[in-house]
Design a protein around this motif. Structure first.
Motif, short mmCIF file in Angstrom:
data_model
loop_
_atom_site.label_atom_id
_atom_site.label_comp_id
_atom_site.label_asym_id
_atom_site.label_seq_id
_atom_site.Cartn_x
_atom_site.Cartn_y
_atom_site.Cartn_z
N ALA A 1 65.30 50.45 -4.06
CA ALA A 1 65.06 50.83 -3.23
C ALA A 1 63.72 50.33 -2.34
CB ALA A 1 65.64 51.69 -2.90
N ASP A 2 64.57 49.81 -0.90
CA ASP A 2 63.25 49.53 0.41
C ASP A 2 62.90 48.71 0.01
OD1 ASP A 2 61.71 50.20 2.16
OD2 ASP A 2 60.08 50.38 0.87
N GLU A 3 61.31 47.68 -0.32
CA GLU A 3 61.04 45.98 -0.23
C GLU A 3 60.52 45.84 -1.04
OE1 GLU A 3 58.47 45.18 3.27
OE2 GLU A 3 58.97 47.08 4.32
N ILE A 4 60.05 44.40 -1.48
CA ILE A 4 58.22 44.28 -2.28
C ILE A 4 57.65 43.19 -1.40
CG2 ILE A 4 57.01 43.25 -4.14
CD1 ILE A 4 59.25 45.06 -6.01
N SER A 5 57.14 43.77 -0.95
CA SER A 5 56.26 42.04 0.42
C SER A 5 54.75 42.81 0.09
CB SER A 5 57.63 42.92 1.48
OG SER A 5 56.68 43.54 2.39
N PRO A 6 54.35 41.89 1.19
CA PRO A 6 52.52 41.73 1.08
C PRO A 6 52.24 42.50 2.43
CG PRO A 6 53.60 39.32 1.85
CD PRO A 6 54.90 40.26 1.41
N ASP A 7 53.68 43.62 2.80
CA ASP A 7 53.08 45.13 2.92
C ASP A 7 52.71 46.13 2.54
OD1 ASP A 7 53.43 43.87 6.10
OD2 ASP A 7 55.44 45.41 6.30
N THR A 8 53.79 46.06 1.60
CA THR A 8 53.86 46.97 0.12
C THR A 8 52.80 46.71 -0.99
OG1 THR A 8 55.70 46.28 -1.36
CG2 THR A 8 55.91 47.20 0.85
N CYS A 9 52.47 45.34 -0.97
CA CYS A 9 51.68 45.08 -2.21
C CYS A 9 50.08 44.76 -1.93
CB CYS A 9 51.96 44.09 -2.94
SG CYS A 9 54.01 43.89 -3.37
N ARG A 10 49.18 45.05 -3.07
CA ARG A 10 47.79 44.09 -2.50
C ARG A 10 47.88 43.50 -3.66
NH1 ARG A 10 45.28 49.15 -2.36
NH2 ARG A 10 44.70 49.17 0.08
N LEU A 11 47.46 41.83 -2.43
CA LEU A 11 47.81 39.92 -3.45
C LEU A 11 46.27 39.92 -3.28
CD1 LEU A 11 51.68 40.07 -2.44
CD2 LEU A 11 50.37 40.34 -4.68
#
Length: 243
Positions: free
Chosen positions: A188-198
């Motif tokens: 659920a929720d999201e996978i994005s630059p908000d939630t990842c360290r890239l």
């Protein structure tokens, strides 16, 4: 539509179907448990599109998600789930709080993916949980915890491969899961630059390589540009897969 919940990055609304919710991605940016606040231009649209692309790609790999469809540039329709109040963090490289809490040097390649669990509770600062604390708080059953770990490691493997093909290193990331009406655990929720360290593999400078919300946290500038680069590389890569 009725607003059901507003978080730091998204707003959740009801729809005419009681089993379907609408998620609106906001341009708001927060850090340090919302002690730092700001806005990133077009962030809602970019994170929405990145999340949809990654969720659909993960579904093609057998990972079940709550995504139904994208309904607008910054909105998605999702299945109603009961969110498990655990933030599942997977770390491949030492960074952030792991360095602060252990003394590991930023950039240290971990010998294996580290899966951590945090209590999803803002007023407590989302603390790191031990396995026993998790069970004392009755946040998940032992079987559910096994499923969360298995899913997290599978998702990590798939995402590492995809990001690497985009010349991006997946340092670490956060996942959230929910339980649907059939008792299944869904991403659920999201996978994005908000939630990842890239990190950009084409950059060796520790600041210029950052492509995620750390640019906002650490006042590195060019936050929107970094998000745009992540979006472009992922969408271009997935489009080439389909071609």
């Amino acid at each position: 539509m009725k607003k059901l919940y507003e978080g730091k990055a998204k707003i959740l609304y009801s729809t005419e179907d009681t089993e379907v919710l609408l998620t609106h991605f906001k341009d708001d940016a927060t850090a340090f448990n919302a002690q730092k606040r700001g806005t990133i231009g077009q962030k809602g649209k970019m994170n929405c599109q990145i999340t949809v692309a990654l969720f659909q790609w993960l579904e093609s790999k057998g990972i079940q998600t709550h995504l139904i469809e994208q309904s607008a540039d910054d909105k998605i329709l999702v299945k109603r789930v009961k969110i498990i109040p655990i933030e599942v963090v997977v770390r491949n490289i030492a960074a952030g709080s792991l360095c602060r809490q252990t003394g590991l040097e930023e950039g240290y390649q971990l010998p294996f993916p580290l899966v951590e669990y945090y209590f999803k509770k803002d007023e407590l600062g989302d603390p790191l949980l031990t396995r026993d604390r998790l069970f004392v708080l009755e946040l998940a059953t032992e079987e559910q915890l096994k499923q969360l770990q298995t899913l997290a490691l599978s998702i990590n493997q798939y995402l590492q491969e995809l990001f690497a093909s985009c010349q991006i290193t997946l340092v670490d990331f956060k996942l959230e899961f929910g339980i649907d009406t059939q008792g299944q655990i869904l991403l659920a929720d999201e996978i994005s630059p908000d939630t990842c360290r890239l990190w950009d593999q084409n950059e060796s400078d520790p600041q210029r390589r950052v492509m995620d919300k750390d640019r906002f946290r650490r006042d590195l500038g060019q936050v929107e540009t970094a998000y745009q680069q992540v979006q472009k590389r992922i969408l271009d890569r997935l489009a080439s897969h389909e071609a």
